[in-house]
Design a protein around this motif. Structure first.
Motif, PDB file in Angstrom:
ATOM      1  N   LEU A 187      -6.643   2.991  -6.692  1.00  0.00           N
ATOM      2  CA  LEU A 187      -6.171   1.724  -7.246  1.00  0.00           C
ATOM      3  C   LEU A 187      -4.698   1.753  -7.626  1.00  0.00           C
ATOM      4  N   THR A 188      -4.254   2.839  -8.298  1.00  0.00           N
ATOM      5  CA  THR A 188      -2.865   2.924  -8.759  1.00  0.00           C
ATOM      6  C   THR A 188      -1.884   2.876  -7.592  1.00  0.00           C
ATOM      7  N   VAL A 189      -2.170   3.656  -6.563  1.00  0.00           N
ATOM      8  CA  VAL A 189      -1.288   3.682  -5.392  1.00  0.00           C
ATOM      9  C   VAL A 189      -1.279   2.322  -4.701  1.00  0.00           C
ATOM     10  N   ARG A 190      -2.453   1.722  -4.567  1.00  0.00           N
ATOM     11  CA  ARG A 190      -2.551   0.416  -3.917  1.00  0.00           C
ATOM     12  C   ARG A 190      -1.765  -0.644  -4.685  1.00  0.00           C
ATOM     13  N   LEU A 191      -1.899  -0.632  -6.015  1.00  0.00           N
ATOM     14  CA  LEU A 191      -1.215  -1.627  -6.827  1.00  0.00           C
ATOM     15  C   LEU A 191       0.304  -1.455  -6.766  1.00  0.00           C
ATOM     16  N   THR A 192       0.761  -0.198  -6.781  1.00  0.00           N
ATOM     17  CA  THR A 192       2.196   0.061  -6.704  1.00  0.00           C
ATOM     18  C   THR A 192       2.772  -0.410  -5.381  1.00  0.00           C
ATOM     19  N   SER A 193       2.083  -0.059  -4.294  1.00  0.00           N
ATOM     20  CA  SER A 193       2.544  -0.487  -2.972  1.00  0.00           C
ATOM     21  C   SER A 193       2.493  -2.006  -2.847  1.00  0.00           C
ATOM     22  N   SER A 194       1.428  -2.599  -3.386  1.00  0.00           N
ATOM     23  CA  SER A 194       1.284  -4.047  -3.316  1.00  0.00           C
ATOM     24  C   SER A 194       2.410  -4.743  -4.070  1.00  0.00           C
ATOM     25  N   ALA A 195       2.752  -4.205  -5.241  1.00  0.00           N
ATOM     26  CA  ALA A 195       3.827  -4.802  -6.041  1.00  0.00           C
ATOM     27  C   ALA A 195       5.146  -4.786  -5.271  1.00  0.00           C
ATOM     28  N   ALA A 196       5.430  -3.667  -4.603  1.00  0.00           N
ATOM     29  CA  ALA A 196       6.667  -3.563  -3.828  1.00  0.00           C
ATOM     30  C   ALA A 196       6.676  -4.568  -2.682  1.00  0.00           C
ATOM     31  N   MET A 197       5.533  -4.700  -2.001  1.00  0.00           N
ATOM     32  CA  MET A 197       5.454  -5.646  -0.892  1.00  0.00           C
ATOM     33  C   MET A 197       5.581  -7.086  -1.377  1.00  0.00           C
ATOM     34  N   VAL A 198       4.984  -7.367  -2.529  1.00  0.00           N
ATOM     35  CA  VAL A 198       5.070  -8.720  -3.084  1.00  0.00           C
ATOM     36  C   VAL A 198       6.513  -9.083  -3.399  1.00  0.00           C
ATOM     37  N   VAL A 199       7.249  -8.137  -3.977  1.00  0.00           N
ATOM     38  CA  VAL A 199       8.652  -8.400  -4.328  1.00  0.00           C
ATOM     39  C   VAL A 199       9.467  -8.704  -3.071  1.00  0.00           C
TER      40      VAL A 199
ATOM     41  N   ARG B 177     -12.546   1.641  17.350  1.00  0.00           N
ATOM     42  CA  ARG B 177     -12.597   2.016  18.764  1.00  0.00           C
ATOM     43  C   ARG B 177     -11.587   3.100  19.091  1.00  0.00           C
ATOM     44  N   MET B 178     -10.421   3.059  18.423  1.00  0.00           N
ATOM     45  CA  MET B 178      -9.388   4.058  18.664  1.00  0.00           C
ATOM     46  C   MET B 178      -9.615   5.342  17.875  1.00  0.00           C
ATOM     47  N   GLY B 179     -10.573   5.315  16.956  1.00  0.00           N
ATOM     48  CA  GLY B 179     -10.886   6.508  16.173  1.00  0.00           C
ATOM     49  C   GLY B 179      -9.835   6.852  15.140  1.00  0.00           C
ATOM     50  N   VAL B 180      -9.190   5.821  14.558  1.00  0.00           N
ATOM     51  CA  VAL B 180      -8.166   6.065  13.539  1.00  0.00           C
ATOM     52  C   VAL B 180      -8.562   5.353  12.251  1.00  0.00           C
ATOM     53  N   LYS B 181      -8.119   5.898  11.121  1.00  0.00           N
ATOM     54  CA  LYS B 181      -8.429   5.300   9.820  1.00  0.00           C
ATOM     55  C   LYS B 181      -7.468   4.163   9.496  1.00  0.00           C
ATOM     56  N   ASP B 182      -6.181   4.371   9.807  1.00  0.00           N
ATOM     57  CA  ASP B 182      -5.153   3.378   9.522  1.00  0.00           C
ATOM     58  C   ASP B 182      -4.281   3.182  10.749  1.00  0.00           C
ATOM     59  N   SER B 183      -3.591   2.037  10.796  1.00  0.00           N
ATOM     60  CA  SER B 183      -2.700   1.781  11.926  1.00  0.00           C
ATOM     61  C   SER B 183      -1.481   2.689  11.889  1.00  0.00           C
ATOM     62  N   SER B 184      -1.078   3.105  10.671  1.00  0.00           N
ATOM     63  CA  SER B 184      -0.010   4.090  10.487  1.00  0.00           C
ATOM     64  C   SER B 184      -0.063   4.536   9.033  1.00  0.00           C
ATOM     65  N   THR B 185       0.939   5.286   8.607  1.00  0.00           N
ATOM     66  CA  THR B 185       0.980   5.763   7.214  1.00  0.00           C
ATOM     67  C   THR B 185       2.231   5.247   6.504  1.00  0.00           C
ATOM     68  N   LEU B 186       2.735   4.105   6.922  1.00  0.00           N
ATOM     69  CA  LEU B 186       3.984   3.592   6.366  1.00  0.00           C
ATOM     70  C   LEU B 186       3.851   3.148   4.909  1.00  0.00           C
ATOM     71  N   ILE B 187       2.694   2.624   4.531  1.00  0.00           N
ATOM     72  CA  ILE B 187       2.515   2.063   3.189  1.00  0.00           C
ATOM     73  C   ILE B 187       1.478   2.882   2.428  1.00  0.00           C
ATOM     74  N   PRO B 188       1.871   3.611   1.392  1.00  0.00           N
ATOM     75  CA  PRO B 188       0.919   4.421   0.623  1.00  0.00           C
ATOM     76  C   PRO B 188      -0.224   3.569   0.062  1.00  0.00           C
ATOM     77  N   GLY B 189      -1.442   4.018   0.309  1.00  0.00           N
ATOM     78  CA  GLY B 189      -2.604   3.315  -0.214  1.00  0.00           C
ATOM     79  C   GLY B 189      -3.091   2.176   0.652  1.00  0.00           C
ATOM     80  N   HIS B 190      -2.292   1.787   1.645  1.00  0.00           N
ATOM     81  CA  HIS B 190      -2.658   0.656   2.493  1.00  0.00           C
ATOM     82  C   HIS B 190      -2.648   1.000   3.976  1.00  0.00           C
ATOM     83  N   GLY B 191      -2.036   2.102   4.356  1.00  0.00           N
ATOM     84  CA  GLY B 191      -1.923   2.439   5.769  1.00  0.00           C
ATOM     85  C   GLY B 191      -0.646   1.890   6.356  1.00  0.00           C
TER      86      GLY B 191
END
Length: 267
Positions: free
Chosen positions: A14-26, A223-237
């Protein structure tokens, strides 16, 4: 002095997701508020990165080609947003076609997603220009609130899965909570605008369209066998993970605007 109880495992991100989300929102809010070239540049950047992430999910061993395709996306979108030619929309076919010629597998997948990403990005820019900041705020609020309500309800209540074969983590409780959150957003906009109560229904449908965008990307990752599309955003992929719902919502609004044609009828 007592030690605070540990955070339950289901909330440990939750903490990582909220921090990343706050940055994206700004960053996102700044672009949306300023509009014009600033919002265009933001959308072009996000769109290009998502196409790169799409390529990397399908062909991770050839990153250079993915970067070249992303650069081409940025160039085409920038030109089309400036010229705004109806025939220029055909240019959005260039990257999907080139990608298909370079792939041995998942040709249709790349073509459909690459085209959809570009059209959705173009739609967001024109939605901002044609309807203004307030209604773009409505669109983004529906998508964000759907995600927030869905996340917390799914974590708190769990229950039957919405579509376990494609998205094992999504539950009916989270899905329905997202619709409720979208309806609340729609209701609030009826208070502060002259829009009728029908905007509540449109908000719920828009929420569902966003969820389908999320489901579509989840299906691709599975189908591609991956968890996230990339690792650019901590907590979100990656950006694709974060904006897949917005893509679905944008494509839905493009269809609605085309069907009703007159801005005053729709909003």
């Amino acid at each position: 002095m007592t030690t605070p109880p540990p955070i339950p495992a289901k909330w440990d991100d939750l903490t990582v997701r909220l921090t990343s989300s706050a940055a994206m929102v700004v960053v996102g809010a700044a672009g949306v508020i300023m509009g014009g070239i600033w919002f265009q540049m933001l959308v072009v950047f996000v769109t290009a990165v998502m196409v790169w992430e799409l390529w990397m999910m399908i062909r991770p061993k050839e990153p250079t080609k993915g970067m070249l395709l992303a650069a081409l996306v940025a160039s085409i979108m920038s030109g089309q947003l400036v010229e705004n030619s109806p025939w220029g929309m055909l240019l959005f076919l260039i990257v999907p076609v080139i990608g298909v010629t370079q792939l041995n597998t998942e040709k249709k997948t790349f073509f459909i997603f690459a085209l959809g990403i570009q059209v959705a990005g173009w739609g967001l820019v024109h939605f901002r220009e044609d309807f203004g900041f307030f209604w773009l705020l409505w669109l983004m609020s529906v998508v964000i609130v759907t995600d927030i309500f869905g996340y917390f309800a799914g974590k708190a209540f769990g229950g039957p899965k919405f579509w376990p074969a494609i998205s094992p983590k999504k539950t009916w409780s989270g899905t329905v909570a997202g619709w409720i959150g979208a309806a609340i957003v729609g209701f609030l906009f009826t208070i502060f605008t002259n829009a009728g109560l029908w905007v509540i229904l449109i908000s719920v449908i828009l929420s569902f369209a966003g969820q389908m965008g999320d489901i579509a990307e989840s299906s691709l990752k599975r189908r591609m066998g991956v968890k996230d599309s990339s690792t650019l955003i901590p907590g979100h992929g990656g950006l694709f993970d974060r904006f897949d719902a917005l893509l679905g919502a944008s494509l839905f609004l493009i269809v609605v605007a085309d069907v009703f044609d007159v801005p005053g009828v729709v909003f």
